[in-house]
Design an enzyme around this catalytic site. Structure first.
Site, PDB file in Angstrom:
ATOM      1  N   ASN A  63      -6.809  -3.078  16.561  1.00  0.00           N
ATOM      2  CA  ASN A  63      -5.936  -4.249  16.645  1.00  0.00           C
ATOM      3  C   ASN A  63      -4.447  -4.184  16.698  1.00  0.00           C
ATOM      4  OD1 ASN A  63      -8.622  -6.284  16.429  1.00  0.00           O
ATOM      5  ND2 ASN A  63      -8.872  -5.064  14.532  1.00  0.00           N
ATOM      6  N   CYS A  78      -8.912  -6.110  11.320  1.00  0.00           N
ATOM      7  CA  CYS A  78      -8.887  -4.891  10.674  1.00  0.00           C
ATOM      8  C   CYS A  78      -7.387  -4.024  11.039  1.00  0.00           C
ATOM      9  CB  CYS A  78      -9.847  -3.940  11.230  1.00  0.00           C
ATOM     10  SG  CYS A  78      -9.654  -2.226  10.588  1.00  0.00           S
ATOM     11  N   CYS A 128      -0.990   4.590   6.211  1.00  0.00           N
ATOM     12  CA  CYS A 128      -1.840   5.056   7.530  1.00  0.00           C
ATOM     13  C   CYS A 128      -1.136   4.595   8.822  1.00  0.00           C
ATOM     14  CB  CYS A 128      -3.203   4.524   7.325  1.00  0.00           C
ATOM     15  SG  CYS A 128      -4.217   5.103   5.901  1.00  0.00           S
ATOM     16  N   SER A 136     -12.703   5.054   5.220  1.00  0.00           N
ATOM     17  CA  SER A 136     -11.895   5.052   6.292  1.00  0.00           C
ATOM     18  C   SER A 136     -11.744   6.445   6.725  1.00  0.00           C
ATOM     19  CB  SER A 136     -10.326   4.359   5.690  1.00  0.00           C
ATOM     20  OG  SER A 136      -9.734   4.133   6.880  1.00  0.00           O
ATOM     21  N   LEU A 137     -12.465   6.886   7.922  1.00  0.00           N
ATOM     22  CA  LEU A 137     -12.312   8.197   8.371  1.00  0.00           C
ATOM     23  C   LEU A 137     -11.405   8.293   9.584  1.00  0.00           C
ATOM     24  CD1 LEU A 137     -13.494  11.132   7.849  1.00  0.00           C
ATOM     25  CD2 LEU A 137     -15.402  10.446   9.621  1.00  0.00           C
ATOM     26  N   HIS A 138     -11.667   7.928  10.727  1.00  0.00           N
ATOM     27  CA  HIS A 138     -10.900   7.789  11.896  1.00  0.00           C
ATOM     28  C   HIS A 138     -10.384   9.398  12.547  1.00  0.00           C
ATOM     29  CE1 HIS A 138     -10.469   3.813  10.086  1.00  0.00           C
ATOM     30  NE2 HIS A 138      -9.789   4.127   9.365  1.00  0.00           N
ATOM     31  N   CYS A 165      -2.152   1.311  10.583  1.00  0.00           N
ATOM     32  CA  CYS A 165      -2.509   0.126   9.901  1.00  0.00           C
ATOM     33  C   CYS A 165      -1.051  -0.559   9.658  1.00  0.00           C
ATOM     34  CB  CYS A 165      -3.035   0.466   8.477  1.00  0.00           C
ATOM     35  SG  CYS A 165      -3.564  -0.576   7.442  1.00  0.00           S
ATOM     36  N   CYS A 176       0.746  -1.214  -0.066  1.00  0.00           N
ATOM     37  CA  CYS A 176      -0.187  -0.039   0.000  1.00  0.00           C
ATOM     38  C   CYS A 176       0.800   1.025   0.015  1.00  0.00           C
ATOM     39  CB  CYS A 176      -0.867  -0.092   1.322  1.00  0.00           C
ATOM     40  SG  CYS A 176      -2.207   1.199   1.083  1.00  0.00           S
ATOM     41  N   GLY A 186      -4.019  -2.546   0.369  1.00  0.00           N
ATOM     42  CA  GLY A 186      -4.259  -1.710  -0.786  1.00  0.00           C
ATOM     43  C   GLY A 186      -5.418  -0.784  -0.909  1.00  0.00           C
ATOM     44  N   GLU A 187      -5.336   0.206  -1.444  1.00  0.00           N
ATOM     45  CA  GLU A 187      -6.182   1.211  -1.556  1.00  0.00           C
ATOM     46  C   GLU A 187      -6.940   0.982  -3.045  1.00  0.00           C
ATOM     47  OE1 GLU A 187      -8.873   3.613  -2.079  1.00  0.00           O
ATOM     48  OE2 GLU A 187      -7.816   4.144  -0.229  1.00  0.00           O
TER      49      GLU A 187
END
Length: 421
Positions: free
Chosen positions: A351, A394, A159, A274-276, A162, A155, A220-221
């Site tokens: 996670n 996740c 992030c 995917s806001l967060h 992640c 990716c 990946g995106e």
């Protein structure tokens, strides 16, 4: 980016069982990788082009594509000899020039909660390409089975919470490699007429398909591999093949704003964001693409998403990071931010993965956050952590692929070619 589909809306925190892992190499469920191309996973147009290029008369191509398509996607054929209504001469031609190989299963892991993760090796592209690896995850429930698929090897988004983001991008996946993940899962689960799942497997018991939902939330995106993702969705939803409903397919993006409207127009799938974070400074850190497409621009694209309505709500994913984005002030800001957008907010307990700088919010804090959002009129399920013990949850997906840089590999190929002259 990476993530898994939430369970049916529920508002209590789950009890996480003691961790135990079943992990074993898998005997060749996939056919051996050869120099011949695979037809498994190809769109209709590519399959027709293959037949035309190998001398099949033009007037027969539509019929032959239909036959092969049925055997591949309805019956789950893994060899041309199974295609009993296809002429023997054509079967021989196909066998000589192609395969029905799926991605090779390197490792299968089964969580205590029934989640299954497959590490898949893709075919080599050159003599010095070992074959990239990706991961896909199957999450079974009583009334559905969700497959989380990857769209890229690695990716580019980085992030910070992640695990997948720590792996550099190797390449985009082809259409056949995306669809191939679905075929592998259906093969392993016995999700074809007359077949049964492996002994002890947890699969839906509602009488429906074992793989009923697809989420593009793996490695990946997806919107940075737009054309291949779009065409793969076309194969998955073909009414004469896999027949998956577009409303059972969700594409999750970290915010590639220019492609969001195209996705809705071209595919009609569900959208997840995917806001967060609720403000640009924090989201710039958690989801760096925000520096290019900020929250205001992203949410405007959501408001304009084709087909969005209360019946087709956009899912906003919000990972709960202790002391970072989990205050009740943030919950109130989130409600205010999404006002006017038909939305569901998935709260995702963070996670952990090796080397992460973050910790999961306390359960009590997550529940209070959920209560506030729910009281404002938004569905706010707390996503049940699934497959944590096998790093399938996740944000945890990351393959072991180690690749030579493309330029170095190309130089090596050129040097060897010169040496052979």
């Amino acid at each position: 980016m990476s993530g898994l589909i939430p369970p049916k809306a529920g508002r209590g925190m789950p009890v996480i069982p003691d961790l135990a892992v079943s992990s074993a190499p898998v005997a060749a469920a996939a056919l051996p990788v050869t120099a011949k191309p695979t037809l498994a996973g190809l769109p209709r147009a590519a399959l027709a082009e293959f037949l035309s290029g190998h001398g099949v008369p033009e007037k027969e191509i539509r019929m032959r594509v239909g036959q092969i398509w049925h055997w591949l996607y309805v019956r789950g054929a893994t060899g041309f000899d199974e295609m009993t209504n296809v002429a023997k001469t054509l079967r021989a031609l196909l066998d000589a020039n192609a395969t029905l190989a799926r991605p090779e299963i390197v490792r299968e892991q089964v969580s205590v909660d029934g989640t299954r993760k497959w590490v898949l090796r893709l075919p080599s592209r050159t003599a010095h390409d070992k074959g990239a690896e990706v991961e896909c995850v199957y999450i079974p429930e009583k009334d559905r089975g969700t497959l989380c698929v990857s769209s890229q090897v690695g990716c580019t988004l980085n992030c910070s919470f992640c695990h997948t983001g720590t792996q550099k991008l190797v390449r985009n996946l082809e259409v056949s490699e995306i669809v191939g993940q679905v075929l592998v899962a259906r093969d392993r689960l016995g999700d074809y007429p007359g077949r049964t799942p492996p002994e002890g497997a947890f699969v839906p018991n509602d009488g429906g398909r074992f793989v009923s939902n697809i989420v593009f939330m793996g490695m990946g995106e997806p919107l940075y591999n737009y054309e291949n993702v779009r065409d793969a969705i076309g194969v998955l939803t073909d009414p004469e093949g896999l027949q998956l409903s577009r409303r059972r397919i969700t594409v999750s993006t970290s915010g590639v704003v220019p492609e969001i409207a195209r996705l809705g127009t071209d595919t009609g799938t569900m959208l997840a964001i995917s806001l967060h974070a609720t403000n640009d400074p924090l989201r710039d850190v958690l989801v760096p693409i925000n520096k290019k497409y900020d929250i205001a621009e992203l949410l405007q694209a959501c408001r304009n998403y084709p087909g969005v309505s209360n019946a087709r709500r956009i899912t906003f994913e919000y990972v709960m990071l202790k002391g970072v984005n989990d205050s009740l002030a943030e919950a109130r800001a989130l409600v205010k931010l999404l006002k006017g957008i038909p939305a569901k907010i998935n709260l995702i307990p963070f996670n952990p993965w090796p080397g992460s700088i973050y910790a999961c919010s306390d359960w009590e804090r997550i529940e209070k956050f959920s209560d506030l959002v729910f009281s404002a009129g938004y569905s706010s399920p707390i996503r049940t952590p699934r497959g944590r013990d096998i790093l399938a949850a996740c944000g945890q997906l990351k393959s072991d692929t180690e690749k030579m840089r493309a330029r170095a590999r190309l130089m090596l190929e050129e040097q060897l070619a010169l040496g052979a002259e």
